[in-house]
Design a protein around this motif. Structure first.
Motif, mmCIF file in Angstrom:
data_model
loop_
_atom_site.group_PDB
_atom_site.id
_atom_site.type_symbol
_atom_site.label_atom_id
_atom_site.label_comp_id
_atom_site.label_asym_id
_atom_site.label_seq_id
_atom_site.Cartn_x
_atom_site.Cartn_y
_atom_site.Cartn_z
ATOM 1 N N THR A 1 32.676 30.117 12.302
ATOM 2 C CA THR A 1 34.104 30.169 11.991
ATOM 3 C C THR A 1 34.486 29.028 11.055
ATOM 4 O O THR A 1 35.215 29.228 10.076
ATOM 5 N N SER B 1 37.333 28.504 -1.771
ATOM 6 C CA SER B 1 37.597 29.597 -2.700
ATOM 7 C C SER B 1 39.060 29.573 -3.157
ATOM 8 O O SER B 1 39.343 29.741 -4.347
ATOM 9 N N THR B 2 39.965 29.347 -2.213
ATOM 10 C CA THR B 2 41.397 29.285 -2.545
ATOM 11 C C THR B 2 41.679 28.121 -3.488
ATOM 12 O O THR B 2 42.410 28.273 -4.478
ATOM 13 N N LYS C 1 32.512 27.363 9.020
ATOM 14 C CA LYS C 1 31.890 27.594 7.712
ATOM 15 C C LYS C 1 32.690 28.625 6.922
ATOM 16 O O LYS C 1 32.960 28.445 5.732
ATOM 17 N N GLU C 2 33.076 29.699 7.594
ATOM 18 C CA GLU C 2 33.857 30.751 6.939
ATOM 19 C C GLU C 2 35.205 30.205 6.466
ATOM 20 O O GLU C 2 35.640 30.470 5.337
ATOM 21 N N THR C 3 35.864 29.411 7.319
ATOM 22 C CA THR C 3 37.152 28.826 6.957
ATOM 23 C C THR C 3 36.990 27.858 5.786
ATOM 24 O O THR C 3 37.799 27.865 4.851
ATOM 25 N N GLU D 1 34.700 27.936 3.509
ATOM 26 C CA GLU D 1 34.439 28.731 2.304
ATOM 27 C C GLU D 1 35.735 29.347 1.771
ATOM 28 O O GLU D 1 35.953 29.389 0.556
ATOM 29 N N ASN D 2 36.594 29.822 2.689
ATOM 30 C CA ASN D 2 37.884 30.389 2.265
ATOM 31 C C ASN D 2 38.759 29.335 1.606
ATOM 32 O O ASN D 2 39.395 29.600 0.583
ATOM 33 N N VAL D 3 38.803 28.145 2.203
ATOM 34 C CA VAL D 3 39.609 27.063 1.624
ATOM 35 C C VAL D 3 39.059 26.685 0.253
ATOM 36 O O VAL D 3 39.812 26.529 -0.717
ATOM 37 N N LYS E 1 39.519 26.667 -5.489
ATOM 38 C CA LYS E 1 38.892 26.968 -6.788
ATOM 39 C C LYS E 1 39.749 27.960 -7.569
ATOM 40 O O LYS E 1 39.961 27.783 -8.774
ATOM 41 N N ASP E 2 40.240 29.000 -6.856
ATOM 42 C CA ASP E 2 41.098 29.978 -7.544
ATOM 43 C C ASP E 2 42.355 29.304 -8.083
ATOM 44 O O ASP E 2 42.775 29.563 -9.220
#
Length: 115
Positions: free
Chosen positions: A73, A83-84, A75-77, A79-81, A86-87
């Motif tokens: 969880t 990615s956000t 790691k997934e969070t 990665e989401n942060v 970076k975007d």
């Protein structure tokens, strides 16, 4: 009286013999009972050890599972942060580059006008 004395002596001898037999039997059986008691205690201690090991293994498995779940969880969070972020960075970078390019063109244009 001698008969009474003989009876008393016989009863007393019988009591002493019974007591001696009781002591001897007690001594003979006490170590055996002690061995049995120690054997029962050892068996119970082994049972408790097995139960404790079983519980430890069970709790250890649950902790490992929970750690795996939390780790996944997290790691997934993360990665989401990432990615956000970076975007957002890419979006704002493009806007900043565009505005900077426009400003450079404006400054160049004004410099050309001044010449």
């Amino acid at each position: 009286m001698s008969r009474k004395s003989n009876n008393t002596a016989g009863v007393l001898a019988g009591l002493l013999a019974g007591a001696a037999a009781g002591v001897i039997l007690g001594m003979l059986y006490a170590p055996e009972e002690g061995k049995e008691t120690r054997k029962k205690i050892k068996t119970k201690a082994n049972d408790f050890k097995d139960q404790a090991k079983s519980k430890y293994d069970e709790v250890s498995e649950k902790v490992k599972d929970q750690y795996g779940n939390i780790s996944s969880t997290f790691k997934e969070t993360a990665e989401n942060v990432a990615s956000t972020v970076k975007d957002g960075y890419d979006k704002y970078k493009d806007q900043i580059v565009s505005k900077t390019t426009d400003m450079v063109k404006n400054v160049e244009s004004e410099l050309n006008d001044l010449k």
